[in-house]
Write an enzyme that holds these catalytic residues in place. Sequence first.
Site, mmCIF file in Angstrom:
data_model
loop_
_atom_site.group_PDB
_atom_site.id
_atom_site.type_symbol
_atom_site.label_atom_id
_atom_site.label_comp_id
_atom_site.label_asym_id
_atom_site.label_seq_id
_atom_site.Cartn_x
_atom_site.Cartn_y
_atom_site.Cartn_z
ATOM 1 N N HIS A 276 -21.712 13.293 -5.093
ATOM 2 C CA HIS A 276 -20.039 12.752 -5.184
ATOM 3 C C HIS A 276 -19.298 13.041 -6.616
ATOM 4 C CE1 HIS A 276 -20.630 10.209 -2.089
ATOM 5 N NE2 HIS A 276 -19.627 9.886 -2.310
ATOM 6 N N HIS A 328 -26.339 6.226 -8.640
ATOM 7 C CA HIS A 328 -27.917 7.078 -9.460
ATOM 8 C C HIS A 328 -27.389 6.550 -10.179
ATOM 9 C CE1 HIS A 328 -26.528 10.474 -6.551
ATOM 10 N NE2 HIS A 328 -25.561 10.315 -6.710
#
Length: 352
Positions: A276, A328
């Site tokens: 992303h 993440h």
Amino acid sequence: MSTLRPGSVSDTTPLQRFESQSSSGEEPSSPTASSIIAAAAAAAAASSNKTPNHNNNNVKLDLQLPTFVGNSGSHGYIVPNNKPALRGPRQIFGRILMDLCLLSCVGLPMLGFSLYGEAFKRGFFCNDSSLRHPYKESTMPSWILYLMCGALPFSVMIVVEFFRAQDKRGSFQKHRLGSGYHLCHLELPSWLLECYHRIGIFIFGLGVEQLTTNIAKYSVGRLRPHFFTLCQPRINGTDCSNPLNAGRYIEEFSCAAVDITSKQFKDMRLSFPSGHASFACYSMLYLVIYLQRRMQWKRLRMLRHLLQFLLLMFAWYTALTRVSDYKHHWSDVLAGSGIGLTYAVIVTSTMW
């Protein structure tokens, strides 16, 4: 004093001699500037001798010079010197096919990773607190990311190139000369060709950036911060609460969670780097540089800077949410952002 007869050679003017050569079939010599001036002066003198009572200002000389045209194109078209020769559908579809072949060089490996790729099986320690975060839905869902980083750049580039073509200033003169490509007896506008160039470079750079990210994901196989919550690992019939597993590096395990899907099971090993973050940073920085170099209307400078600020803030916010949503680790986001920014700078380095 002797007089000249009307039919003598000395009475003929340069224009009369030029006309006599044309009527007799002889090839007339190319008129020079001095001969044209002499012909005009002789015609004026002859007119004044024959009609002395008339005003000399009524004498008019009509010199028709040949029209200058450019070189002939490959299809026999006569085009101006500053306009490219027209290319037909064969050249158009040939160029599109070549570009698609180049895009497939990065698109097919990406498809292979998505369908058949297996991430590196990295182990874990039971006391690793970085893998014990809760599972949350993404603040920035994929459909918003695709809309902002895919559809928005396409729309902005089309609008900017169209209005650049309408600009009448000299810096945009080439937009009015045509693209040099014709389809169904109609020449394609130059702004459409510019859109094809910019969007094509954007898509190719995006494919290379995503391929680089996927290679790193499947090669490293880092576990996501919500690994324990999502998987609930089992080690030889026990779990991490067993003192025997404390301090051990565990590579062989199974997931005890019953509601985990195959996609989630595969995705939990693809933490490094952040896809992303790399996608958002590449698209937004590409668009920021594009606006800086192509949107050059002086009255819209403040609007351009505002748009650039909003685009960069979207990339920044997307990267931050990947950490706050526990999708993440911070180092994953930093690496993904670096990949996106690097490729955006590279593919826009030759943009004018």
